[in-house]
Design a protein around this motif. Structure first.
Motif, PDB file in Angstrom:
ATOM      1  N   ALA A 137      -4.459 -43.048 -18.169  1.00  0.00           N
ATOM      2  CA  ALA A 137      -4.830 -41.624 -18.192  1.00  0.00           C
ATOM      3  C   ALA A 137      -3.660 -40.713 -18.528  1.00  0.00           C
ATOM      4  N   GLY A 138      -2.454 -41.272 -18.663  1.00  0.00           N
ATOM      5  CA  GLY A 138      -1.282 -40.451 -18.937  1.00  0.00           C
ATOM      6  C   GLY A 138      -0.841 -39.637 -17.732  1.00  0.00           C
ATOM      7  N   PHE A 139      -1.188 -40.099 -16.542  1.00  0.00           N
ATOM      8  CA  PHE A 139      -0.845 -39.373 -15.312  1.00  0.00           C
ATOM      9  C   PHE A 139       0.616 -39.653 -14.963  1.00  0.00           C
ATOM     10  N   PRO A 140       1.441 -38.615 -14.775  1.00  0.00           N
ATOM     11  CA  PRO A 140       2.862 -38.837 -14.505  1.00  0.00           C
ATOM     12  C   PRO A 140       3.092 -39.362 -13.086  1.00  0.00           C
ATOM     13  N   CYS A 141       3.749 -40.509 -12.982  1.00  0.00           N
ATOM     14  CA  CYS A 141       4.051 -41.087 -11.667  1.00  0.00           C
ATOM     15  C   CYS A 141       5.031 -42.237 -11.831  1.00  0.00           C
TER      16      CYS A 141
END
Length: 777
Positions: A137-141
């Motif tokens: 999802a391209g979620f930054p983490c």
């Protein structure tokens, strides 16, 4: 220290050393620390090559076990590394701080919002699925996984961007008390780790405290009674969400999609359907939990969020798929084993489910031995390895023998193989037991993965060899003449004088030199072993048979007896020595009488320089015609051959086709017959009549093997139906139902006794067909 490196434990630390750096918890932490900017070194007693490569690529310096670099300021150790470890003792002597893996992880993620994935079973897979969905999802983490992905698409640890960090948090050593997550996911709870949690209530207390420290959200399984009990206690500030078949976040399997499944999502999910690249009902729960947390964090989910999930090493990983499918899995608790075997049974379409199980820790084995036995009963056959101790010393009731006893009590002993302390023997038994269509699973959290990979390497080699045999048979049958015999799995016992032994992988009786050449060249092109079988004397065939092409010159074409114009005699390699003597007697040809009682053929006599009654085969040889294993035909004069006691060097890697013999001066046939009768009488009086392979041992220099054996009191000694002859001590006879194993054991006993009593090392004269004596003596 770089500007981005946090201080730890209030210390200005830049250089960290990891003990047990090759472990699945420690290695990802080492990668995370290196990316943060720490100078990281590490050691381990046993490296997995893939883990070692990952750490080296990340700039981690790997040192020899017990080597603590001078510049180290902090030691991080696995809980399995005891204070007595050399590097820990050195660290103590230098006054260096030492912390456990969980303590260091909790320290370096303090400044970020932590999603802690916890629980008894499936947390590594759930963490990996959550990482995969967020990355998709391209979620930054950032993240720290407690294992390796099956491929190199994602690393097991990454500092990443943004506020969030995903970490698998292990409860086994109590370091769970160091974490204060923003979000906590409890995949499920089972009492485990009795070395740390003496009572179930101790485990409940630890998790209750973790949930109380959770600030943002708690996710619990709707199928876990213990999780429900914790939720009912209350007193948590973070809201509780449930996942599962009936939870707030619902997941149901609707179809299998090899190598995974389709899930229908319901409840609070915004997404209706998802493809998960992982089989099994337990992975439905893992995926539902991971997707629920990903949605909660704000990631945009799609139907293919887990469609490319690589899976985690040692979590239902397929190591090999052909006629036998081989899995490995980290399951080390009865609940996990039960779920795994249930999943594998559903996946399996043919054959049996065979399990190799290595229990992990003595305390866990003692705690759950009955439950392990019950879970393993779901397999068709179980091979038990000894307990992997980790850092523990043995405890009463905590061995593999205790699990075996439970299985016996439950009536499953016939389906269990346990050979204490003999892993090599156990794996040989496993290889012999496997059948095409079987599913094999290596199960356990210790070093069983090394065993699994070594076994798969041998399995692949065996399958490649079998493919070579099939190709050989197809090609050979197309080229051989109709008179040539070519058989698979032909039993060889009846073709020997000892009457023991198993089958040949392929047995051939070529009808002429051309067909023999075809056989040798086709076998050579595929690196298949070739063995020659004459009349079957002077050899012992193993009970399991011979994985080779066994060639017998038993066709009449090889049994020629042709007096030559120059006075010599041409004899084919397949001619029996007894027939040679009889035909020579009729022709008035002298000099071959000593061969009459040797139960062999001309070819075998040439290879072994057979002898009896003071005469030797090469006493009468003039020239030999032979064929190399490459199919080349040569004629060699006696002077060109290297012949000694029981050996002709040139025939070690070649096949004798026949020989020109030089008779003594012609005499009256009756005179020859009388000499043969003298030899026959002597042989009857001095040699046994029961099936034998002739003399078992070579005579030592200046001595007699038979006399040494007799003087050691061994006449009549038996193992099974194999007996040291009471007539001639250098013969072992088959009293009816002897096996090769009986004979080999008796050979070992005789050698040991003679060495002990007379100080002489006897060397076998008889051949161990297809093997070397040094491998069994």
């Amino acid at each position: 220290m770089s500007a981005g490196v946090p201080s730890v434990f209030g210390l200005a630390v830049t250089r960290v050393h990891l003990l047990g750096a090759g472990g699945m918890g420690m290695a990802p932490l080492g990668l995370y620390l290196a990316e943060l900017g720490f100078m990281v070194s590490g050691e381990d007693d046993g490296w997995n090559p893939a883990v070692r490569a990952l750490l080296e690529q990340a700039g981690v310096t790997l040192t020899a076990p017990g080597t603590l670099p001078d510049e180290v300021q902090l030691v991080v150790h696995s809980s399995a590394v005891a204070p007595s470890h050399d590097s820990r003792r050195r660290a103590t002597a230098r006054g260096l701080p030492q912390v456990r893996r969980g303590e260091m992880l909790a320290e370096v993620v303090k400044g970020r919002k932590l999603v802690a994935v916890t629980g008894s079973h499936g947390k590594t897979t759930t963490t990996a699925m959550l990482i995969t969905a967020l990355h998709r999802a391209g979620f930054p983490c950032g993240w720290v996984l407690g294992g390796l992905f099956n491929d190199a698409t994602l690393p097991p640890a990454r500092v990443g961007a943004g506020d969030w960090v995903i970490a698998e948090v292990d409860e086994s050593d109590g370091t769970i008390g160091r974490f204060s997550p923003e979000v906590t996911v409890v995949v499920n709870l089972d009492w485990d780790h009795a070395d740390h949690y003496a009572k179930l209530s101790d485990l409940e207390t630890a998790f209750s405290a973790l949930l109380a420290r959770t600030k943002g959200a708690i996710f619990l399984s709707d199928a876990c009674p213990l999780s429900a009990r914790l939720a009912a206690r209350g007193g948590f500030t973070a809201p509780i969400h449930t996942f599962g078949r009936t939870g707030e976040y619902q997941g149901h399997r609707t179809a299998d999609r090899s190598p995974g499944q389709e899930l229908a999502l319901g409840g609070r999910f915004a997404l209706a359907q998802v493809t998960v690249r992982a089989p099994g009902e337990f992975n439905v729960a893992n995926a539902t939990a991971a997707l629920a947390v990903a949605q909660h964090l704000g990631a945009t989910l799609t139907s293919d969020s887990l469609a490319e999930f690589a899976g985690v090493r040692r979590r239902q990983s397929v190591l090999h798929a052909s006629s036998i499918t081989v899995y490995e899995d980290y399951a080390h608790h009865p609940t996990e084993i039960r779920a795994l075997l249930g999943s594998l049974r559903r996946e399996r379409t043919t054959g049996r489910l065979v399990v190799v199980f290595q229990p992990h820790r003595f305390t866990r084995t003692a705690q759950f031995k009955a439950e392990f036995a019950a879970a393993l009963a779901g397999a068709d056959h179980v091979f038990l390895m000894d307990v992997y101790a980790a850092s523990e010393t043995p405890v009463a009731g905590g061995t593999s023998a205790d699990i075996y006893a439970e299985l016996k009590q439950g009536g499953a002993a016939d389906h269990v193989t346990y050979l204490p302390g003999d892993e090599t023997g156990l794996l040989k038994a496993l290889a012999a037991a496997l059948q095409p269509g079987d599913t094999l699973a290596f199960v356990g959290a210790g070093d069983i993965e090394l065993t699994a990979r070594a076994f798969v390497a041998r399995l692949k080699a065996r399958e490649e060899r079998e493919a070579a045999w099939q190709n050989f048979l197809i090609t050979a049958r197309a080229r051989l003449g109709p008179a040539t015999k070519l058989l698979e799995h032909e039993v060889l016992a009846a073709k020997t004088t000892m009457r023991v032994g198993g089958p040949a992988r392929v047995y051939a009786e070529p009808a002429g030199a051309e067909d023999l050449q075809h056989l040798l060249r086709e076998a050579g092109a595929r690196n298949l072993p070739v063995l020659l079988l004459g009349r079957g004397s002077n050899l012992i065939i193993p009970d399991h048979g011979v994985d080779g092409l066994v060639i017998s010159l038993g066709h009449p074409a090889w049994q020629s007896f042709e007096p030559q114009p120059d006075g010599r005699l041409w004899v084919g390699a397949g001619l029996r020595l007894k027939n040679l003597c009889g035909l020579a007697t009729k022709a008035g040809l002298q000099g071959f009488e000593f061969l009459e009682g040797i139960p062999g053929s001309v070819g075998g006599a040439l290879r072994m320089n057979a002898g009896a009654m003071g005469g030797w085969m090469f006493d009468v040889v003039d020239e030999v015609r032979l064929m190399t294993l490459a199919g080349e035909i040569h004629t060699r004069k006696k002077a060109e051959l290297h012949v000694d006691y029981r050996h002709c060097a040139e025939l070690h890697d070649a096949i004798a086709l026949g020989a020109w013999l030089r008779p003594a001066a012609g005499v009256d046939a009756d005179a020859i017959r009388r000499q043969i009768e003298v030899y026959q009488k002597k042989r009857v009086e001095s040699q046994p009549r029961e099936p034998s392979a002739g003399c078992i041992f070579k005579n030592p220099p200046g001595g007699s093997a038979g006399r040494l054996i007799d003087e050691s009191g061994l006449k009549g000694e038996r193992v099974g139906d194999a007996e040291v002859s009471t007539v001639h001590a250098n013969f072992i006879v088959n009293r009816g139902h002897a096996t090769s194993a009986d004979i080999i054991a008796l050979v070992q006993k005789v050698r040991a006794r003679v060495k002990s009593v007379r100080g002489v090392d006897l060397e076998p004269e008889v051949l161990l067909y297809g093997q070397e004596w040094r491998d069994v003596l």
